[in-house]
Write a protein that holds these residues in place. Structure first.
Motif, mmCIF file in Angstrom:
data_model
loop_
_atom_site.group_PDB
_atom_site.id
_atom_site.type_symbol
_atom_site.label_atom_id
_atom_site.label_comp_id
_atom_site.label_asym_id
_atom_site.label_seq_id
_atom_site.Cartn_x
_atom_site.Cartn_y
_atom_site.Cartn_z
ATOM 1 N N MET A 49 0.836 -1.198 0.000
ATOM 2 C CA MET A 49 0.000 0.000 0.000
ATOM 3 C C MET A 49 0.880 1.261 0.000
ATOM 4 N N PRO A 50 0.708 2.181 -0.949
ATOM 5 C CA PRO A 50 1.566 3.370 -1.062
ATOM 6 C C PRO A 50 1.110 4.502 -0.138
ATOM 7 N N LEU A 51 1.247 4.289 1.165
ATOM 8 C CA LEU A 51 0.719 5.249 2.129
ATOM 9 C C LEU A 51 1.411 6.599 2.034
ATOM 10 N N ALA A 52 2.751 6.608 1.925
ATOM 11 C CA ALA A 52 3.473 7.884 1.870
ATOM 12 C C ALA A 52 3.047 8.696 0.653
ATOM 13 N N ALA A 53 2.952 8.043 -0.502
ATOM 14 C CA ALA A 53 2.502 8.738 -1.706
ATOM 15 C C ALA A 53 1.073 9.232 -1.545
#
Length: 646
Positions: free
Chosen positions: A26-30
């Motif tokens: 999951m690309p949480l930072a993006a």
């Protein structure tokens, strides 16, 4: 290529996970960056912002083709970690060939405050973000839309950039006080949560409940906020995020917090998660980095999770058991060092626990490390053993001369690997590498789980002895499977762990190789009168490995069948009527309590259930997650009551 007009601004935010596995990370930072930028009305009206989320193992060429085949962005932002820094530097270089006027932004703990090294090394990169990135990224997009030249960004705090006089760094931005000001990427839809079939598309759901860490460990730069006050998101926001994840039937939530279980709000979060699960049936597991020092709040959380059946693994982030090494780590006085009573309590509660050690810390020797490893293994067999890396912005980097560090930088990643120190020679470090690799495979990643304690207590064979026996045996045995494992383990560990685990867990050849090793190398070490009992526990380990679908040809009957009932943690395979010569769980409980004056045969028959979906996670080395897929004994009456078909 000339800069586009503001009403056509195209932005791409790039992330790449470390693991190559069927499901994405999951690309949480993006997602945070995208949600924050789109909260600005002018940016939302003028810009399209996409997230390019790549799996680990994907080549630079493949990523470049996917990024640039349709159109070339105006601004590219990269969430940089040690494993993807070099690849992202090359993608930045490619981007500049296609759009010389475009901007490339690097952010993340691996590059923050490192502009003097990063910008010369990666000429395609224009800007480094030196702290929390959400509002800085928004301000950079505003500057682009205003037509500000890239070399004149001095009004934006918290960045380093290529200025007219060279590399310029602006004053740091203060940390974000009210985290709820950052729009939620889960609630705003900034992160796509489902695939084309409407299923949750990631291996686990990532969340933050807070930011910051009060400790200053010498090896760590957690999110750029070490030694700082912890700031929390509101419970109302977290509840809303959990509601979304519950409706999407997300099995496991993984928190990106540094010390979960330290705050009173953490107990409230667990209560909230349990309430959401009671409403939707999901989420069913919670994994996190637990608080180093275990407070009354931690114990209350653990008891609540146990009573509610909420699965988790509890971490002992010890890193070393050597006093000298603890001193160099700035951890000498941390309460975590009084770990034995905590482990005994967790074992008595029947709760899963694993520990972390770092090999190569200054002050540590081969002898002290192995002694600490086996002392820890008496209570916690699942030990994650990591080689020490010198990470940017850490105390160890600043004291490299004091400790005599000798290092080499990776070729495919940007980690600085320790090869020697004042207390570790190059030869000693090299000799330890096979042990570190196979200790991670067999122990940390739970290829063997239950047999360690019987080996020690009934056979007087330590965990380190078992691991080293596998290293020696694998080097001389003659089989195609052994040759495959030798070739895999000779590669970079990050690339090969997943392949090794997939072979062992998901193929009959991997399991038969373990059986051959056991027969050839371990059984001769055991007392003759107790070999049968330890054999049965080893067999129990093999039979409770995850089942990866489609179901492999099982080497032992009866075959498993799918049960589509609703346990707390989902649909399962069932392997019925498995007979053992003794009750393995009872033996293990007795050994943990210091019993077992006599071990006698006693027929034990059980059904074993396995959570469906292991094939999506076993190759990731994310042991906190795939521990949920290990087989567990279950009474026949329980699963028959749950079944609605096979």
């Amino acid at each position: 290529m000339a800069r586009r007009t503001p009403d056509t601004l195209r932005v791409v935010i790039v992330q790449q996970g470390v693991w190559d596995m069927p499901l994405e990370s999951m690309p949480l930072a993006a997602g945070y960056l995208k949600a924050a930028a789109l909260s600005d009305d002018d940016i939302a009206a003028a810009a399209s912002i996409d997230i390019a989320n790549f799996r680990g193992g994907l080549s630079i060429a493949d990523m470049a083709l996917e990024l640039f085949q349709d159109t070339v962005p105006d601004v590219m932002a990269f969430s940089v970690m040690g494993w993807n820094a070099r690849a992202f530097g090359e993608l930045a270089k490619a981007f500049k060939q296609l759009n010389p006027e475009g901007w490339v932004v690097f952010g993340g703990p691996h590059v923050a405050h490192q502009a003097q090294d990063v910008l010369p090394a990666y000429p395609g990169v224009d800007i480094i973000v030196n702290g929390e990135g959400e509002w800085v990224f928004r301000d950079l997009l505003r500057a682009w839309m205003a037509g500000d030249p890239m070399d004149n960004l001095s009004e934006i705090g918290g960045i380093s950039f290529r200025g007219t006089a060279g590399i310029e760094t602006t004053p740091e931005q203060p940390r974000i006080e009210d985290l709820d000001e950052i729009p939620s990427p889960i609630l705003t839809g900034a992160i796509p949560l489902t695939d084309d079939a409407g299923q949750f598309r990631y291996d686990v759901a990532l969340m933050e409940t807070n930011r910051g860490c009060p400790y200053k460990c010498s090896f760590c730069y957690w999110g750029g906020a070490v030694g700082q006050k912890v700031r929390s998101f509101s419970m109302d926001r977290l509840r809303q995020e959990l509601e979304v994840l519950g409706r999407l039937q997300v099995h496991t939530v993984v928190l990106c917090d540094a010390n979960f279980g330290m705050l009173a709000a953490d107990l409230e979060f667990v209560q909230c998660l349990i309430e959401v699960r009671s409403k939707y049936g999901y989420p069913r597991a919670l994994d996190t980095s637990w608080a180093k020092n275990k407070s009354a709040t931690f114990f209350e959380i653990v008891k609540l999770m146990k009573s509610s059946g909420l699965a988790s693994s509890f971490t002992l982030a010890l890193q070393t058991l050597d006093d000298g090494a603890l001193e160099s780590m700035n951890r000498r006085n941390m309460k975590v060092n009084a770990w034995e009573s905590l482990v005994q309590w967790l074992n008595a509660e029947g709760l899963d626990c694993y520990a972390e050690l770092i090999w190569g810390a200054p002050g540590e020797t081969v002898e002290s490390f192995m002694k600490g490893y086996d002392r820890l293994a008496r209570w916690v067999s699942r030990i994650a053993v990591y080689p020490m890396l010198l990470l940017p912005n850490t105390d160890y980097v600043n004291k490299r001369d004091l400790f005599g560090f000798k290092t080499v930088r990776g070729t495919t990643d940007d980690f600085e690997y320790l090869i020697a120190s004042d207390t570790m020679s190059v030869a000693e470090n090299a000799a330890m590498q096979p042990f570190l690799f196979w200790a991670r495979v067999l122990g940390e990643n739970a290829v063997l789980r239950h047999v360690w304690l019987p080996l020690l207590e009934l056979g007087d064979v330590s965990q380190s002895t078992v691991v080293l026996s596998f290293v020696r045996w694998l080097g001389v045995t003659n089989s195609p499977e052994a040759a495959q494992l030798r070739a895999m383990s000779a590669k970079d560990a990050t690339e090969s762990f997943g392949a090794v685990l997939t072979m062992i867990f998901a193929t009959a050849g991997g399991r038969s190789l373990l059986e051959s090793w056991w027969r050839d190398a371990i059984r001769p070490l055991l007392p003759e009168e107790l070999t049968w009992a330890i054999d049965e526990v080893f067999r129990y380990d093999l039979l409770t490995m995850p089942l990866c679908g489609p179901l492999p040809e099982l080497t032992e009957q009866p075959r498993a069948t799918v049960v589509r009932g609703q346990w707390r943690d989902g649909h399962h395979y069932i392997r019925p009527d498995v007979d053992f010569k003794l009750n393995v769980p009872e033996l293990l409980a007795s050994l943990r309590d210091g019993g077992t004056d006599e071990v006698v045969p006693s027929l034990w028959s059980t059904d074993i259930r396995y959570l469906v979906g292991a094939e999506n996670v076993v190759g990731s080395t994310n042991h906190e997650t795939f521990m949920h897929y290990m087989g567990r004994p279950v009474p026949r009456s329980e699963w028959l009551a749950m079944a609605d078909g096979t």
